[in-house]
Design an enzyme around this catalytic site. Structure first.
Site, PDB file in Angstrom:
ATOM      1  N   ARG A  96       5.486  -8.917  -8.749  1.00 25.91           N
ATOM      2  CA  ARG A  96       4.018  -9.023  -8.792  1.00 25.91           C
ATOM      3  C   ARG A  96       3.538 -10.470  -8.921  1.00 25.91           C
ATOM      4  NH1 ARG A  96       1.831  -3.854  -9.289  1.00 25.91           N
ATOM      5  NH2 ARG A  96       2.999  -2.377 -10.555  1.00 25.91           N
ATOM      6  N   ASP A 104      -2.755   1.753   2.824  1.00 30.29           N
ATOM      7  CA  ASP A 104      -1.626   2.279   3.586  1.00 30.29           C
ATOM      8  C   ASP A 104      -2.115   3.527   4.325  1.00 30.29           C
ATOM      9  OD1 ASP A 104       1.136   2.348   4.275  1.00 30.29           O
ATOM     10  OD2 ASP A 104       1.533   3.773   2.684  1.00 30.29           O
ATOM     11  N   GLU A 121      -8.821  -3.580  -3.921  1.00 30.13           N
ATOM     12  CA  GLU A 121      -7.491  -2.984  -3.780  1.00 30.13           C
ATOM     13  C   GLU A 121      -6.480  -4.030  -3.320  1.00 30.13           C
ATOM     14  OE1 GLU A 121      -5.332  -1.010  -4.353  1.00 30.13           O
ATOM     15  OE2 GLU A 121      -5.717   1.067  -3.864  1.00 30.13           O
ATOM     16  N   ASP A 122      -5.214  -3.767  -3.590  1.00 30.04           N
ATOM     17  CA  ASP A 122      -4.166  -4.644  -3.082  1.00 30.04           C
ATOM     18  C   ASP A 122      -3.868  -4.371  -1.611  1.00 30.04           C
ATOM     19  OD1 ASP A 122      -3.090  -2.129  -3.659  1.00 30.04           O
ATOM     20  OD2 ASP A 122      -1.370  -2.890  -4.777  1.00 30.04           O
ATOM     21  N   PHE A 135       7.259  -2.924   4.024  1.00 32.08           N
ATOM     22  CA  PHE A 135       7.019  -2.844   2.590  1.00 32.08           C
ATOM     23  C   PHE A 135       6.935  -4.256   2.035  1.00 32.08           C
ATOM     24  CE2 PHE A 135       7.602  -2.255  -1.884  1.00 32.08           C
ATOM     25  CZ  PHE A 135       6.864  -1.119  -2.135  1.00 32.08           C
TER      26      PHE A 135
END
Ligand code: 5GP
Ligand code: MG
Ligand code: MG
Length: 178
Positions: free
Chosen positions: A164, A102, A98-99, A151
């Site tokens: 990205r 959260d 996963e990136d 963020f």
């Protein structure tokens, strides 16, 4: 792009060093196992490409894309599969890549989903974690970096599909997304 970035949180050099360490650790931990990396599109693509090249044994690569809905109106954080795996994970050792974690809803759903398909094991490797934001408990087996509640974009992560391909992870200025 530069005008919307507040600061660089994780540099290109730090990422490269940490990905090498993670790759070495995963190589060791899975030396006798049939490992498949499952990357979660699109955020994990850059991380997964670098990670895979630092895993020193033959492995499988597969991808899923998911979207979450009802997150604000329900407490279950339901997730919908947009693109499913190409291959069966039955009896395979799966490492979800996963990136960022959260709330944890996405990963809680994915680990449960892949376990139900009969994977021999399901573990989690994430580039980033925002522990302050967690709503549901998910085990993180391999972590790149814990970051504050900001963020972020870059190294796979986007803001409305922008950013990205940045080689580092940067926090956006609050006024951009608030
Ligand atoms: P969770 O289900 O853990 O709340 O959400 C995880 C997903 O939300 C991530 O895979 C990512 O797509 C998105 N996300 C969460 N925080 C950020 C962030 O700071 N930047 C970006 N670009 N995406 C984020
Ligand atoms: Mg993601
Ligand atoms: Mg996104």
């Amino acid at each position: 792009m530069k005008d919307i970035i507040k600061s660089i949180l994780v540099s290109e050099e730090d990422i490269e060093k940490r990905v090498k360490e993670l790759g070495a650790q995963i190589t060791e931990d899975y030396k006798d196992k049939d490992l498949i990396l499952v990357g979660i599109l699109k955020g994990a693509v850059i991380f997964m490409s670098d990670l895979a090249r630092n895993i020193n044994k033959p492995i499988g690569l597969d991808f899923m894309a998911v979207s979450s809905y009802g997150r604000s109106s329900t407490s279950t954080g339901e997730v919908r599969i947009i693109k499913d795996l190409d291959f069966s994970v039955e009896d395979k050792d799966v490492l979800i890549v996963e990136d960022i974690i959260d709330t944890g809803y996405t990963l809680a759903y994915l680990t449960d989903n892949l376990r139900k398909r009969g994977a021999a094991s399901v573990k989690v490797c994430t580039l980033l974690d925002k522990p302050d934001r967690r709503k549901v408990d998910v085990g993180v087996d391999y972590l790149g970096f814990a970051i504050p509640d900001e963020f972020v974009v870059g190294y796979g992560l986007d803001y409305s599909e922008i950013g990205r391909n940045l080689p580092y992870v940067a926090a956006l200025k609050e006024e951009v997304y608030s």
